[in-house]
Motif scaffolding. Structure first.
Motif, PDB file in Angstrom:
ATOM      1  N   SER A  39       3.173   8.197 -16.729  1.00 21.12           N
ATOM      2  CA  SER A  39       2.378   7.262 -16.676  1.00 21.12           C
ATOM      3  C   SER A  39       2.786   6.479 -15.479  1.00 21.12           C
ATOM      4  N   LEU A  40       1.530   5.725 -15.184  1.00 22.97           N
ATOM      5  CA  LEU A  40       1.967   4.661 -13.748  1.00 22.97           C
ATOM      6  C   LEU A  40       2.819   3.688 -14.195  1.00 22.97           C
ATOM      7  N   GLN A  41       2.543   3.383 -15.527  1.00 20.35           N
ATOM      8  CA  GLN A  41       3.788   1.933 -15.795  1.00 20.35           C
ATOM      9  C   GLN A  41       5.036   2.573 -15.743  1.00 20.35           C
ATOM     10  N   VAL A  42       5.309   3.725 -16.268  1.00 21.74           N
ATOM     11  CA  VAL A  42       6.607   4.140 -16.004  1.00 21.74           C
ATOM     12  C   VAL A  42       7.185   4.245 -14.812  1.00 21.74           C
ATOM     13  N   VAL A  43       6.165   5.008 -13.868  1.00 19.91           N
ATOM     14  CA  VAL A  43       6.799   4.927 -12.466  1.00 19.91           C
ATOM     15  C   VAL A  43       6.819   3.664 -11.658  1.00 19.91           C
ATOM     16  N   THR A  44       6.026   2.732 -12.066  1.00 19.98           N
ATOM     17  CA  THR A  44       6.015   1.404 -11.410  1.00 19.98           C
ATOM     18  C   THR A  44       7.221   0.930 -11.623  1.00 19.98           C
ATOM     19  N   GLY A  45       7.713   0.941 -12.964  1.00 20.97           N
ATOM     20  CA  GLY A  45       9.033   0.500 -13.364  1.00 20.97           C
ATOM     21  C   GLY A  45      10.107   1.254 -12.742  1.00 20.97           C
ATOM     22  N   LEU A  46      10.053   2.244 -12.484  1.00 16.46           N
ATOM     23  CA  LEU A  46      11.379   2.937 -11.685  1.00 16.46           C
ATOM     24  C   LEU A  46      11.356   2.593 -10.473  1.00 16.46           C
ATOM     25  N   ILE A  47      10.205   2.602  -9.614  1.00 17.70           N
ATOM     26  CA  ILE A  47      10.148   2.099  -8.312  1.00 17.70           C
ATOM     27  C   ILE A  47      10.644   0.670  -8.114  1.00 17.70           C
ATOM     28  N   ALA A  48      10.257  -0.113  -9.138  1.00 20.79           N
ATOM     29  CA  ALA A  48      10.511  -1.588  -8.965  1.00 20.79           C
ATOM     30  C   ALA A  48      12.353  -1.532  -9.001  1.00 20.79           C
ATOM     31  N   GLY A  49      12.744  -0.745 -10.094  1.00 25.33           N
ATOM     32  CA  GLY A  49      14.248  -0.762 -10.296  1.00 25.33           C
ATOM     33  C   GLY A  49      14.887  -0.204  -9.008  1.00 25.33           C
ATOM     34  N   LEU A  50      14.348   0.917  -8.302  1.00 27.88           N
ATOM     35  CA  LEU A  50      14.997   1.424  -7.213  1.00 27.88           C
ATOM     36  C   LEU A  50      15.027   0.280  -6.263  1.00 27.88           C
ATOM     37  N   THR A  51      14.040  -0.281  -6.033  1.00 29.15           N
ATOM     38  CA  THR A  51      13.945  -1.437  -4.796  1.00 29.15           C
ATOM     39  C   THR A  51      14.778  -2.415  -5.227  1.00 29.15           C
ATOM     40  N   GLY A  52      14.835  -2.979  -6.154  1.00 30.53           N
ATOM     41  CA  GLY A  52      16.024  -3.952  -6.666  1.00 30.53           C
ATOM     42  C   GLY A  52      17.251  -3.522  -6.511  1.00 30.53           C
ATOM     43  N   ALA A  53      17.900  -2.200  -6.737  1.00 27.20           N
ATOM     44  CA  ALA A  53      19.026  -1.744  -6.709  1.00 27.20           C
ATOM     45  C   ALA A  53      19.559  -1.466  -5.033  1.00 27.20           C
ATOM     46  N   SER A  60       0.783  -1.254   0.079  1.00 25.43           N
ATOM     47  CA  SER A  60       0.125   0.066   0.051  1.00 25.43           C
ATOM     48  C   SER A  60       0.872   1.315  -0.132  1.00 25.43           C
ATOM     49  N   HIS A  61       2.006   1.219   0.645  1.00 24.05           N
ATOM     50  CA  HIS A  61       2.934   2.311   0.827  1.00 24.05           C
ATOM     51  C   HIS A  61       3.250   2.723  -0.615  1.00 24.05           C
ATOM     52  N   SER A  62       3.813   1.584  -1.278  1.00 28.46           N
ATOM     53  CA  SER A  62       4.385   1.682  -2.601  1.00 28.46           C
ATOM     54  C   SER A  62       3.309   2.252  -3.730  1.00 28.46           C
ATOM     55  N   GLU A  63       1.996   1.765  -3.508  1.00 25.30           N
ATOM     56  CA  GLU A  63       1.041   2.125  -4.437  1.00 25.30           C
ATOM     57  C   GLU A  63       0.588   3.661  -4.191  1.00 25.30           C
ATOM     58  N   GLN A  64       0.755   4.138  -2.898  1.00 26.81           N
ATOM     59  CA  GLN A  64       0.746   5.507  -2.724  1.00 26.81           C
ATOM     60  C   GLN A  64       1.622   6.491  -3.280  1.00 26.81           C
ATOM     61  N   LEU A  65       2.782   5.970  -3.093  1.00 27.56           N
ATOM     62  CA  LEU A  65       4.087   6.811  -3.686  1.00 27.56           C
ATOM     63  C   LEU A  65       3.869   6.739  -5.115  1.00 27.56           C
ATOM     64  N   ILE A  66       3.594   5.564  -5.732  1.00 27.30           N
ATOM     65  CA  ILE A  66       3.463   5.635  -7.240  1.00 27.30           C
ATOM     66  C   ILE A  66       2.411   6.682  -7.796  1.00 27.30           C
ATOM     67  N   SER A  67       1.329   6.495  -7.323  1.00 26.87           N
ATOM     68  CA  SER A  67       0.236   7.367  -7.606  1.00 26.87           C
ATOM     69  C   SER A  67       0.561   8.725  -7.218  1.00 26.87           C
ATOM     70  N   LYS A  68       1.236   9.403  -6.160  1.00 25.62           N
ATOM     71  CA  LYS A  68       1.793  10.571  -6.079  1.00 25.62           C
ATOM     72  C   LYS A  68       2.512  11.188  -6.736  1.00 25.62           C
ATOM     73  N   LEU A  69       3.617  10.214  -7.227  1.00 23.24           N
ATOM     74  CA  LEU A  69       4.850  10.830  -8.315  1.00 23.24           C
ATOM     75  C   LEU A  69       3.864  10.746  -9.999  1.00 23.24           C
ATOM     76  N   SER A  70       3.174  10.015  -9.934  1.00 19.29           N
ATOM     77  CA  SER A  70       2.498  10.025 -11.381  1.00 19.29           C
ATOM     78  C   SER A  70       1.858  11.333 -11.587  1.00 19.29           C
ATOM     79  N   GLU A  71       0.861  11.654 -10.748  1.00 18.76           N
ATOM     80  CA  GLU A  71       0.346  12.832 -10.616  1.00 18.76           C
ATOM     81  C   GLU A  71       0.939  14.031 -10.496  1.00 18.76           C
ATOM     82  N   ALA A  72       2.063  14.111  -9.631  1.00 21.25           N
ATOM     83  CA  ALA A  72       2.800  15.707  -9.301  1.00 21.25           C
ATOM     84  C   ALA A  72       3.646  15.592 -10.686  1.00 21.25           C
ATOM     85  N   PHE A  73       4.374  14.605 -11.348  1.00 23.26           N
ATOM     86  CA  PHE A  73       5.292  14.762 -12.554  1.00 23.26           C
ATOM     87  C   PHE A  73       4.400  14.563 -13.913  1.00 23.26           C
TER      88      PHE A  73
END
Length: 778
Positions: free
Chosen positions: A339-353, A323-336
């Protein structure tokens, strides 16, 4: 670059730690162009244009919060020059970090060290590093005969290197002087093949450095720098592969146990300020990440758009919480407006790194077992030769004296042999006894310096449970050195168990993850060899029974020898470098000694005199010491095999004779009911009475004659009177105390005579008998 390097060059002579580092590496900084980067140039300089230029060329990197990160901080700096001999880049070598990050190059590295080679050079030496090249350049006999050029590591033969080498029209020979390890040898073959393809008429040769050594380490370990020139003179042609497949082997496959490299988009240069670069967004992880609690990944993020001047988004969350990640993705997609798909991929890449980064950090925090230094072939052969020469015990005793130990001829040799027994299945133990200030701790310390550091553990004070916290095999075949048994008084029981049973165990109660109680058994394996010092033999009698007891010589003659040595040492008349050479040889000898089973075919003929107290343990100590003497002679004994095929070496009559000769005083002590200090007092008292022509004495007379403290004298007289060695001849009169006489003046001579006769009888029997044949081990 030239201006910045000029500042670094001025800073070096003012920085003691940088000069000390170069001196330790054998580098004469006055013979080279070298500087030092303290990291404070941009703070000290009032020239804002210089600071902005340092940022432009990568010497500084602005931090997101404030200030700058400094390139190559706390590094000695070497200049890299172009074809016009101008400083175009820099190389930094850390003076404080020898494991994680040592070498620093600026991005877009250009320039060569020390410079482009002269076009007329005929012989060119290639080294693996800048430090190695600097080591050669300061040798006049090398600099005058050869050109020198530094590669940038085993994979550091760049296009610029190749172009500079091709420009040397008079070149006849290229000499590879890379490190003496697998990587260095492989790089020599690879680069020789590359350059031979470009310059087929040029001879390719290689210098064989000792295993595990580089140019600089060879320079440090030899007093005569001529060794480098001698190594170069012995160079050999390089045989290189002609097959491209052999020159480019398949990359090594990572196994699950090897930590994977982190995402290159994650910048971890500042652990408290991690940055992650996406295509459109730049993410800063404020405060880094916690390494504990692998079930969560809590972070504080600052997210900025890379191309639009929008306000950053700051958010604190657990990336493992959906739920925390979903909130962050939604917030970033709206602020900048991404697309949700691009932000989801970015956060997934950050988590893995971040997961990969944390795994690497945890891997590096794990204690790495220190690599045991290996002997070179020459060192190993020298040690074996030492052990193969005749009269080994006599030479060992003399050389121990040359290591700086004054007197104690017998005790020091016994101690060294006992310390050597740590490698055997049943090691011996030793206890040094003597009055305070008699030198027992000094003797233990000096003899232990002949043992490799990795094979010994020095203890000043230890608690009862501390032994159980060693890893299961951490003490195995180690030498435990206890400075004073008073400091280990609470741990004497586990120490005795280690000596007798060669292992200790303890059952404790713990709670599991569900809170349930369970019992586990902690086990620490031996065997160990224990060495300790004390002034109180009777207090530690249980431990003393398991040890060979060595009484330190406290005579005035010994005091004179020690004071003479101290004055010679203070006057600079003692060759301490020679002492270090002898100590190093003994450490090498210890490394080549290998555990081997010892069979004593004469054991059945060995009998102890009836006068020996506690004969069972004394016999065990005597037989073990004979085996230790044989073990030390292993390179002079034939390796045999019993009926089961197990290898062993045999004890000889000479081993038994040597053991008896060394342990004679120990056996005398074991046959005496008196403590050694009391016995020494009694024999001194007999000599005094004989020389003064008296038959009796008062304590007051003896205290004045021997200069003993009153309580010590009272203890000696009380013990001798109780055991019947003194008799009272008159009562207390004239306030001079009781008058005493020695009951039997010849009792000790009779005792030592009986023991000496028994030992000689055993030796004569052994000399006239045939050794028994060992049978299959049970």
């Amino acid at each position: 670059m030239a201006k910045v390097f000029s500042y670094f060059k001025i800073a070096l002579p003012r920085t003691k730690k940088a000069i000390s580092y170069l001196q330790q590496r054998g580098i004469n900084y006055q013979a080279h162009e070298v500087g030092y980067n303290s990291g404070g140039l941009h703070q000290e300089s009032k020239n804002h244009h210089l600071v902005s230029s340092m940022v432009k060329y990568g010497l500084l990197k602005p931090n997101v919060a404030h200030g700058h990160s400094v390139w190559a901080k706390d590094c000695v700096i070497f200049p890299l020059r172009n074809q016009e001999h101008k400083v175009v880049s820099l190389y930094g070598r850390s003076i404080s970090n020898d494991s994680d990050q040592r070498h620093f190059y600026l991005s877009g590295r250009t320039g060569l060290y020390p410079c482009y080679p002269d076009g007329a050079v005929t012989r060119l030496i290639l080294t693996e590093s800048v430090i190695d090249a600097a080591s050669l350049l300061q040798q006049a006999e090398i600099f005058g005969e050869y050109g020198v050029l530094a590669l940038y590591g085993t994979n550091g033969l760049t296009q610029e290197h190749q172009q500079a080498i091709l420009a040397c029209s008079g070149l006849q020979e290229i000499i590879f002087m890379l490190d003496g390890d697998a990587a260095g040898r492989a790089a020599t073959v690879k680069h020789a093949g590359t350059l031979a393809g470009l310059l087929p008429q040029v001879k390719m040769t290689g210098v064989a450095l000792p295993d595990g050594e580089d140019v600089n380490s060879v320079l440090q370990s030899h007093d005569d720098s001529q060794v480098l020139a001698d190594l170069i003179a012995g160079r050999q042609p390089v045989t290189f592969y002609s097959s491209v497949e052999k020159e480019n082997p398949a990359p090594e496959t990572l196994t699950p146990s090897m930590p994977q490299a982190t995402d290159t988009r994650l910048n971890t240069s500042n652990p408290e300020l991690l940055t992650y670069d996406g295509d459109q967004l730049h993410i800063t992880v404020l405060g880094g990440i916690k390494l504990t609690g692998l079930d969560r990944l809590r972070v504080t993020l600052k997210v900025e758009h890379r191309h639009k001047p929008l306000l950053p988004v700051r958010h604190n969350l657990d990336l493992y919480n959906h739920s925390h990640s979903e909130q962050l993705i939604s917030k970033l997609s709206e602020a900048f407006d991404i697309s949700l798909q691009v932000v989801t991929g970015l956060i997934a890449g950050l988590t893995g790194a971040l997961e990969g980064y944390r795994a690497l950090r945890l891997e590096r925090l794990q204690p790495q077992p220190a690599a045991k230094p290996e002997l070179t072939a020459a060192e190993r052969q020298a040690a074996i030769n030492y052990l193969q020469q005749p009269e080994l015990l006599r030479r060992t005793s003399e050389d121990i004296g040359r290591s700086g130990i004054v007197g104690e001829t017998v005790n020091r040799l016994i101690a060294y042999l006992v310390y050597s027994s740590r490698k055997q299945a049943t090691p011996l133990h030793i206890m040094f006894l003597g009055s305070s200030g008699s030198g027992k701790t000094y003797l233990q310390e000096k003899v232990s310096e002949l043992i490799p550091t990795d094979d010994k553990i020095e203890i000043t004070q230890i608690t009862e449970n501390a032994f159980y916290y060693f890893r299961q095999e951490e003490l195995k075949h180690k030498l435990l050195l206890i400075e004073d048994l008073d400091g280990a008084e609470s741990s004497l029981y586990p120490l005795r168990e280690l000596q007798s049973k060669r292992r200790i165990s303890k059952t404790v109660t713990l709670k599991d993850s569900k809170g349930h109680l369970k019992t586990i058994t902690v086990t620490v394996e031996g065997p160990v060899s224990v060495s300790g010092c004390t002034t109180r033999e009777k207090l530690y009698e249980d431990n003393a029974n398991r040890c060979l007891l060595l009484y330190v010589d406290g005579s005035k003659e010994k005091d004179g020898h020690i004071m003479e040595y101290q004055t010679r040492l203070s006057a600079g008349l003692v060759d301490q470098s020679q002492q270090q050479v002898v100590k190093q040889l003994f450490r090498h000898v210890q490394q080549v000694l290998q555990p081997v089973r010892v069979v004593n075919p004469y054991a059945a003929y060995i009998r102890l005199p009836e006068q020996i107290f506690k004969p069972r343990r004394t016999m065990t100590l005597l037989l073990s010491f004979i085996e230790t003497v044989t073990f030390y002679h292993q390179y002079q004994r034939e390796v045999k095999r019993d009926s089961s095929g197990s290898a062993y070496i045999e004890t000889t009559p000479e081993d038994i004779r040597a053991a008896f000769g060394l342990l004679k005083e120990v056996l005398f002590s074991k046959g005496d009911e008196l403590a050694k200090a009391t016995r020494n007092f009694l024999e001194q008292l007999k000599a005094w009475l004989s020389s003064s022509g008296q038959e009796s004495f008062t304590p007051q007379q003896i205290r004045k004659a021997f200069r003993l403290p009153p309580r010590t004298l009272q203890r000696y007289i009380r013990e001798l009177y109780q055991y019947g060695y003194l008799r009272q001849v008159s009562g207390y009169k004239h306030r001079k105390g009781f008058e005493y006489a020695v009951a039997d003046g010849s009792e000790y001579d009779q005792l030592t005579g009986i023991i000496e006769e028994q030992l000689q009888h055993v030796l004569s029997q052994i000399g006239s008998t045939t050794p028994t044949t060992p049978v299959l081990r049970q």
